[in-house]
Design a protein around this motif. Structure first.
Motif, PDB file in Angstrom:
ATOM      1  N   ARG A 166       7.368  -7.642  -7.057  1.00 41.17           N
ATOM      2  CA  ARG A 166       6.775  -7.918  -5.751  1.00 41.17           C
ATOM      3  C   ARG A 166       5.506  -8.748  -5.904  1.00 41.17           C
ATOM      4  O   ARG A 166       4.890  -8.760  -6.960  1.00 41.17           O
ATOM      5  CB  ARG A 166       6.472  -6.619  -5.012  1.00 41.17           C
ATOM      6  N   GLU A 167       5.127  -9.419  -4.843  1.00 43.70           N
ATOM      7  CA  GLU A 167       3.875 -10.166  -4.804  1.00 43.70           C
ATOM      8  C   GLU A 167       2.876  -9.529  -3.860  1.00 43.70           C
ATOM      9  O   GLU A 167       1.788 -10.052  -3.658  1.00 43.70           O
ATOM     10  CB  GLU A 167       4.145 -11.619  -4.397  1.00 43.70           C
TER      11      GLU A 167
ATOM     12  N   THR B 261      -4.883   7.455  10.170  1.00 43.85           N
ATOM     13  CA  THR B 261      -3.775   7.067   9.306  1.00 43.85           C
ATOM     14  C   THR B 261      -3.585   5.571   9.446  1.00 43.85           C
ATOM     15  O   THR B 261      -3.513   5.056  10.563  1.00 43.85           O
ATOM     16  CB  THR B 261      -2.477   7.804   9.687  1.00 43.85           C
ATOM     17  N   TYR B 262      -3.522   4.871   8.305  1.00 43.11           N
ATOM     18  CA  TYR B 262      -3.435   3.421   8.357  1.00 43.11           C
ATOM     19  C   TYR B 262      -2.588   2.883   7.208  1.00 43.11           C
ATOM     20  O   TYR B 262      -2.367   3.557   6.197  1.00 43.11           O
ATOM     21  CB  TYR B 262      -4.822   2.785   8.341  1.00 43.11           C
ATOM     22  N   LEU B 263      -2.135   1.661   7.395  1.00 44.70           N
ATOM     23  CA  LEU B 263      -1.372   0.935   6.397  1.00 44.70           C
ATOM     24  C   LEU B 263      -2.215  -0.246   5.943  1.00 44.70           C
ATOM     25  O   LEU B 263      -2.768  -0.965   6.783  1.00 44.70           O
ATOM     26  CB  LEU B 263      -0.058   0.428   7.012  1.00 44.70           C
ATOM     27  N   THR B 264      -2.366  -0.417   4.631  1.00 43.48           N
ATOM     28  CA  THR B 264      -3.042  -1.598   4.111  1.00 43.48           C
ATOM     29  C   THR B 264      -2.023  -2.476   3.402  1.00 43.48           C
ATOM     30  O   THR B 264      -1.085  -1.978   2.773  1.00 43.48           O
ATOM     31  CB  THR B 264      -4.167  -1.248   3.113  1.00 43.48           C
ATOM     32  N   VAL B 265      -2.213  -3.785   3.515  1.00 40.02           N
ATOM     33  CA  VAL B 265      -1.343  -4.756   2.854  1.00 40.02           C
ATOM     34  C   VAL B 265      -2.224  -5.861   2.273  1.00 40.02           C
ATOM     35  O   VAL B 265      -3.141  -6.334   2.945  1.00 40.02           O
ATOM     36  CB  VAL B 265      -0.322  -5.368   3.845  1.00 40.02           C
ATOM     37  N   HIS B 266      -1.941  -6.230   1.031  1.00 39.10           N
ATOM     38  CA  HIS B 266      -2.674  -7.321   0.389  1.00 39.10           C
ATOM     39  C   HIS B 266      -1.842  -7.883  -0.756  1.00 39.10           C
ATOM     40  O   HIS B 266      -0.845  -7.284  -1.160  1.00 39.10           O
ATOM     41  CB  HIS B 266      -4.044  -6.846  -0.122  1.00 39.10           C
TER      42      HIS B 266
END
Length: 162
Positions: free
Chosen positions: A34-35, A104-109
């Motif tokens: 994955r990137e 509650t949270y989603l992080t993307v990087h």
């Protein structure tokens, strides 16, 4: 050959399966090749992710449940609620605080490059590099860029006292 998309997780199911008091990273993207990196994080009521700075990566944070706030390094505070999409640009200082119902949270990087051994900068350098085990989160294993971390920027876990 083209890669095919697939469903990795169903957030409602992950949240329903988590114990009521469970905190930290409930899920993370782990597929090989994955990137991107992504983390589903739950902070209990009143919990905080202490002030920190990400020097390399921009982070997108999407609030899924609960409410709270993010405080920028300049003291500015932004209210967070379900549905908020927050951009945390690289080099920005920030701290998160969960409200009375938790957050509650989603992080993307982008995927963080792996640690590599670099050649020494000059002739005559020697010895071993400094040990950084005290900067590895005991909960999720992330290496903190902060030389004296208090909270993990990925999962919110408090580092042990030094």
């Amino acid at each position: 050959m083209n890669a095919a998309p697939w469903i990795l997780a169903r957030i409602a199911g992950l949240l329903a399966a988590a114990a009521p008091g469970e905190r930290g990273a409930l899920w993370h993207l782990a597929e090989p090749g994955r990137e991107l990196d992504a983390n589903l994080v739950r902070l209990p009521p009143g919990a905080e992710v202490g002030e920190h700075q990400e020097d390399v990566l921009d982070v997108l944070l999407v609030v899924l449940e609960g409410a709270g706030s993010v405080r920028a390094g300049d003291g500015q505070a932004l209210d967070l609620a379900a549905g908020a999409v927050l951009w945390l640009p690289r080099t920005s200082r920030r701290a998160l605080a969960a409200g009375p119902d938790g957050l509650t949270y989603l992080t993307v990087h982008r995927r963080r490059p792996g640690l590599a051994i670099k050649p020494s900068g000059g002739a005559g350098d020697g010895g071993e590099g400094p040990c950084m085990l005290d900067r590895v989160c005991p909960e999720c294993g992330r290496l903190s860029q902060d030389p004296a971390p208090v909270f993990c920027s990925r999962c919110g876990e408090r580092f042990p006292e030094r």
